[in-house]
Write a protein that holds these residues in place. Structure first.
Motif, PDB file in Angstrom:
ATOM      1  N   VAL A  27       0.839  -1.193   0.000  1.00 55.01           N
ATOM      2  CA  VAL A  27       0.000   0.000   0.000  1.00 55.01           C
ATOM      3  C   VAL A  27       0.880   1.251   0.000  1.00 55.01           C
ATOM      4  O   VAL A  27       0.654   2.186  -0.767  1.00 55.01           O
ATOM      5  N   GLN A  28       1.924   1.258   0.840  1.00 52.09           N
ATOM      6  CA  GLN A  28       2.822   2.408   0.907  1.00 52.09           C
ATOM      7  C   GLN A  28       3.534   2.633  -0.427  1.00 52.09           C
ATOM      8  O   GLN A  28       3.668   3.768  -0.880  1.00 52.09           O
ATOM      9  N   GLN A  29       3.955   1.566  -1.083  1.00 51.28           N
ATOM     10  CA  GLN A  29       4.607   1.694  -2.389  1.00 51.28           C
ATOM     11  C   GLN A  29       3.662   2.293  -3.420  1.00 51.28           C
ATOM     12  O   GLN A  29       4.063   3.136  -4.233  1.00 51.28           O
ATOM     13  N   ALA A  30       2.408   1.878  -3.380  1.00 47.30           N
ATOM     14  CA  ALA A  30       1.426   2.423  -4.320  1.00 47.30           C
ATOM     15  C   ALA A  30       1.234   3.920  -4.086  1.00 47.30           C
ATOM     16  O   ALA A  30       1.158   4.697  -5.041  1.00 47.30           O
ATOM     17  N   ILE A  31       1.180   4.333  -2.842  1.00 48.86           N
ATOM     18  CA  ILE A  31       1.045   5.758  -2.523  1.00 48.86           C
ATOM     19  C   ILE A  31       2.247   6.525  -3.045  1.00 48.86           C
ATOM     20  O   ILE A  31       2.107   7.594  -3.645  1.00 48.86           O
ATOM     21  N   ALA A  32       3.437   5.982  -2.862  1.00 50.37           N
ATOM     22  CA  ALA A  32       4.663   6.659  -3.293  1.00 50.37           C
ATOM     23  C   ALA A  32       4.666   6.924  -4.796  1.00 50.37           C
ATOM     24  O   ALA A  32       5.199   7.943  -5.247  1.00 50.37           O
ATOM     25  N   THR A  33       4.075   6.042  -5.579  1.00 47.11           N
ATOM     26  CA  THR A  33       4.082   6.223  -7.037  1.00 47.11           C
ATOM     27  C   THR A  33       3.146   7.337  -7.494  1.00 47.11           C
ATOM     28  O   THR A  33       3.260   7.797  -8.624  1.00 47.11           O
ATOM     29  N   THR A  34       2.229   7.779  -6.638  1.00 47.83           N
ATOM     30  CA  THR A  34       1.240   8.771  -7.054  1.00 47.83           C
ATOM     31  C   THR A  34       1.721  10.206  -6.900  1.00 47.83           C
ATOM     32  O   THR A  34       1.181  11.101  -7.549  1.00 47.83           O
ATOM     33  N   GLY A  35       2.670  10.432  -6.013  1.00 44.23           N
ATOM     34  CA  GLY A  35       3.077  11.796  -5.708  1.00 44.23           C
ATOM     35  C   GLY A  35       2.139  12.499  -4.741  1.00 44.23           C
ATOM     36  O   GLY A  35       2.352  13.654  -4.387  1.00 44.23           O
ATOM     37  N   ILE A  36       1.101  11.824  -4.301  1.00 51.17           N
ATOM     38  CA  ILE A  36       0.173  12.403  -3.330  1.00 51.17           C
ATOM     39  C   ILE A  36       0.834  12.380  -1.957  1.00 51.17           C
ATOM     40  O   ILE A  36       1.295  11.335  -1.501  1.00 51.17           O
ATOM     41  N   THR A  37       0.900  13.548  -1.330  1.00 53.66           N
ATOM     42  CA  THR A  37       1.580  13.644  -0.035  1.00 53.66           C
ATOM     43  C   THR A  37       0.630  13.860   1.140  1.00 53.66           C
ATOM     44  O   THR A  37       0.985  13.556   2.277  1.00 53.66           O
ATOM     45  N   GLU A  38      -0.545  14.400   0.878  1.00 48.97           N
ATOM     46  CA  GLU A  38      -1.543  14.633   1.934  1.00 48.97           C
ATOM     47  C   GLU A  38      -2.888  14.153   1.419  1.00 48.97           C
ATOM     48  O   GLU A  38      -3.300  14.538   0.317  1.00 48.97           O
ATOM     49  N   GLY A  39      -3.568  13.300   2.177  1.00 51.23           N
ATOM     50  CA  GLY A  39      -4.862  12.816   1.730  1.00 51.23           C
ATOM     51  C   GLY A  39      -5.280  11.572   2.478  1.00 51.23           C
ATOM     52  O   GLY A  39      -5.065  11.448   3.683  1.00 51.23           O
ATOM     53  N   ALA A  40      -5.847  10.642   1.721  1.00 46.80           N
ATOM     54  CA  ALA A  40      -6.337   9.401   2.313  1.00 46.80           C
ATOM     55  C   ALA A  40      -6.256   8.277   1.291  1.00 46.80           C
ATOM     56  O   ALA A  40      -6.318   8.504   0.088  1.00 46.80           O
ATOM     57  N   CYS A  41      -6.120   7.076   1.819  1.00 46.91           N
ATOM     58  CA  CYS A  41      -6.089   5.878   0.968  1.00 46.91           C
ATOM     59  C   CYS A  41      -7.125   4.896   1.500  1.00 46.91           C
ATOM     60  O   CYS A  41      -7.081   4.514   2.671  1.00 46.91           O
ATOM     61  N   THR A  42      -8.043   4.510   0.629  1.00 53.71           N
ATOM     62  CA  THR A  42      -8.992   3.460   0.972  1.00 53.71           C
ATOM     63  C   THR A  42      -8.477   2.159   0.392  1.00 53.71           C
ATOM     64  O   THR A  42      -8.144   2.091  -0.791  1.00 53.71           O
ATOM     65  N   ILE A  43      -8.404   1.146   1.228  1.00 53.65           N
ATOM     66  CA  ILE A  43      -7.932  -0.188   0.853  1.00 53.65           C
ATOM     67  C   ILE A  43      -9.157  -1.093   0.836  1.00 53.65           C
ATOM     68  O   ILE A  43      -9.865  -1.195   1.854  1.00 53.65           O
ATOM     69  N   TYR A  44      -9.429  -1.733  -0.287  1.00 52.85           N
ATOM     70  CA  TYR A  44     -10.662  -2.503  -0.462  1.00 52.85           C
ATOM     71  C   TYR A  44     -10.352  -3.845  -1.114  1.00 52.85           C
ATOM     72  O   TYR A  44      -9.546  -3.916  -2.047  1.00 52.85           O
ATOM     73  N   VAL A  45     -10.977  -4.895  -0.626  1.00 52.37           N
ATOM     74  CA  VAL A  45     -10.825  -6.208  -1.237  1.00 52.37           C
ATOM     75  C   VAL A  45     -12.189  -6.632  -1.804  1.00 52.37           C
ATOM     76  O   VAL A  45     -13.178  -6.694  -1.081  1.00 52.37           O
ATOM     77  N   PRO A  46     -12.263  -6.869  -3.135  1.00 53.18           N
ATOM     78  CA  PRO A  46     -13.535  -7.194  -3.780  1.00 53.18           C
ATOM     79  C   PRO A  46     -13.846  -8.694  -3.735  1.00 53.18           C
ATOM     80  O   PRO A  46     -14.096  -9.324  -4.767  1.00 53.18           O
ATOM     81  N   HIS A  47     -13.814  -9.240  -2.550  1.00 55.87           N
ATOM     82  CA  HIS A  47     -14.052 -10.672  -2.363  1.00 55.87           C
ATOM     83  C   HIS A  47     -14.943 -10.856  -1.134  1.00 55.87           C
ATOM     84  O   HIS A  47     -14.809 -10.120  -0.153  1.00 55.87           O
ATOM     85  N   THR A  48     -15.816 -11.843  -1.157  1.00 53.79           N
ATOM     86  CA  THR A  48     -16.760 -12.040  -0.055  1.00 53.79           C
ATOM     87  C   THR A  48     -16.245 -12.958   1.048  1.00 53.79           C
ATOM     88  O   THR A  48     -16.918 -13.141   2.054  1.00 53.79           O
ATOM     89  N   THR A  49     -15.055 -13.529   0.862  1.00 52.53           N
ATOM     90  CA  THR A  49     -14.487 -14.379   1.913  1.00 52.53           C
ATOM     91  C   THR A  49     -13.086 -13.903   2.312  1.00 52.53           C
ATOM     92  O   THR A  49     -12.271 -14.671   2.808  1.00 52.53           O
ATOM     93  N   ALA A  50     -12.826 -12.624   2.089  1.00 49.51           N
ATOM     94  CA  ALA A  50     -11.573 -11.994   2.521  1.00 49.51           C
ATOM     95  C   ALA A  50     -11.933 -10.634   3.107  1.00 49.51           C
ATOM     96  O   ALA A  50     -13.041 -10.135   2.899  1.00 49.51           O
ATOM     97  N   ALA A  51     -10.999 -10.052   3.842  1.00 48.16           N
ATOM     98  CA  ALA A  51     -11.279  -8.778   4.501  1.00 48.16           C
ATOM     99  C   ALA A  51      -9.991  -7.977   4.658  1.00 48.16           C
ATOM    100  O   ALA A  51      -8.887  -8.495   4.454  1.00 48.16           O
ATOM    101  N   ILE A  52     -10.160  -6.700   5.019  1.00 53.95           N
ATOM    102  CA  ILE A  52      -9.030  -5.814   5.297  1.00 53.95           C
ATOM    103  C   ILE A  52      -9.068  -5.459   6.785  1.00 53.95           C
ATOM    104  O   ILE A  52     -10.122  -5.119   7.328  1.00 53.95           O
ATOM    105  N   LEU A  53      -7.905  -5.525   7.424  1.00 58.87           N
ATOM    106  CA  LEU A  53      -7.790  -5.324   8.861  1.00 58.87           C
ATOM    107  C   LEU A  53      -6.630  -4.382   9.157  1.00 58.87           C
ATOM    108  O   LEU A  53      -5.599  -4.439   8.486  1.00 58.87           O
ATOM    109  N   ILE A  54      -6.792  -3.523  10.142  1.00 59.93           N
ATOM    110  CA  ILE A  54      -5.670  -2.757  10.692  1.00 59.93           C
ATOM    111  C   ILE A  54      -5.460  -3.283  12.101  1.00 59.93           C
ATOM    112  O   ILE A  54      -6.384  -3.292  12.919  1.00 59.93           O
ATOM    113  N   GLN A  55      -4.238  -3.752  12.369  1.00 57.93           N
ATOM    114  CA  GLN A  55      -3.980  -4.402  13.650  1.00 57.93           C
ATOM    115  C   GLN A  55      -2.495  -4.359  13.976  1.00 57.93           C
ATOM    116  O   GLN A  55      -1.675  -3.956  13.166  1.00 57.93           O
TER     117      GLN A  55
END
Length: 142
Positions: A27-55
């Motif tokens: 995710v951090q590498q993807a942000i670095a390629t954009t040149g965006i320095t201030e903002g937000a990143c939404t991380i989404y998984v388009p699958h019904t048996t997987a999820a995204i977690l911050i831990q």
């Protein structure tokens, strides 16, 4: 010229029926390629048996405890009505409990996570090839 928003994706090949995979660096590498320095990143998984977690990432037992707790909350041997060939009803329920997306702020070009926070893909019906979608948005006027 800095973009105001961009979409990106990457793939994760899971190896086990259930696992928690650290995807923070992708995710951090993807942000670095954009040149965006201030903002937000939404991380989404388009699958019904997987999820995204911050831990936490400091103690791997946190992940073991989390998976064990989910197994106790959502036992695999209940008489579920959703009975496909792979009997994955518990996987759908676990993914629904954790959720398919999280949003993290970006500051100075970096994910603004707490000291022990990392971003994870949770696999509940592996092994599979999973796609993670990112929507990276700038707070700065162009």
């Amino acid at each position: 010229m800095q973009q105001t928003a961009t979409r990106q994706s990457f793939n994760v090949a899971t190896q086990q029926k259930t696992e928690i995979i650290n995807i923070t660096s992708q995710v951090q590498q993807a942000i670095a390629t954009t040149g965006i320095t201030e903002g937000a990143c939404t991380i989404y998984v388009p699958h019904t048996t997987a999820a995204i977690l911050i831990q936490e990432n400091a103690d791997p037992n946190v992940h073991v405890d989390l998976l064990n707790a989910l197994d106790r909350l959502v036992p695999k041997d209940l008489p579920y009505l959703h009975q496909t060939t792979n009997k994955n009803a518990p996987s759908h329920i676990k993914a629904a409990l954790i959720g398919p997306s999280k949003t993290v702020f970006i500051g100075s070009g970096n994910l603004l996570l707490g000291t022990y926070q990392f971003i994870y893909l949770c696999e509940f019906d592996g092994s599979r090839d999973r796609t993670v979608w990112l929507r990276i948005v700038s707070d700065l006027a162009v």
